[in-house]
Enzyme design. Structure first.
Site, PDB file in Angstrom:
ATOM      1  N   ARG A 191       6.754  -3.333   1.365  1.00 37.98           N
ATOM      2  CA  ARG A 191       6.064  -2.158   0.838  1.00 37.98           C
ATOM      3  C   ARG A 191       5.422  -2.761  -0.534  1.00 37.98           C
ATOM      4  NH1 ARG A 191       9.653   2.608  -0.028  1.00 37.98           N
ATOM      5  NH2 ARG A 191      11.368   0.781  -0.140  1.00 37.98           N
ATOM      6  N   ASN A 212       8.500   3.634   3.867  1.00 36.49           N
ATOM      7  CA  ASN A 212       9.252   3.383   4.948  1.00 36.49           C
ATOM      8  C   ASN A 212       9.291   4.754   5.851  1.00 36.49           C
ATOM      9  OD1 ASN A 212       9.937   0.927   4.157  1.00 36.49           O
ATOM     10  ND2 ASN A 212      11.759   1.341   3.154  1.00 36.49           N
TER      11      ASN A 212
END
Length: 93
Positions: free
Chosen positions: A21, A40
């Site tokens: 990320r 996530n």
């Protein structure tokens, strides 16, 4: 014509717990003019939502598929839509 679009991509593979990320955010900021987030999901995937010019969203999608990403990407599924807005930059969620 390079209209603004909304890209939603779901990235499968070993993409959680490896900085995926963070690198996605850095890449989006490096491409420029993109807002959205990387998050996530409970099933092990990462969801990426990016809004901005279509060519820049396509560059991010290409990086998600073929770039030098952390972890291992087994596949990416995407949908395209009209932008909804409401983002302040590009976030990690």
């Amino acid at each position: 014509m390079n209209e603004n679009v909304r890209l939603t991509a779901w990235v499968r593979g070993h993409v959680q717990g490896v900085g995926f990320r963070w690198f996605t955010r850095e890449n989006a900021l490096g491409i420029g003019n993109l807002i959205g987030f990387a998050s996530n999901l409970d099933d092990g995937r990462v969801q990426v939502v990016a809004e901005g010019p279509r060519d820049r969203c396509e560059r991010l999608l290409d990086w998600l598929r073929d770039g030098d990403t952390p972890g291992r990407v087994d596949g990416v599924t995407e949908i395209w839509a009209t932008p909804k807005g409401g983002y302040d930059g590009f976030e990690i969620r």
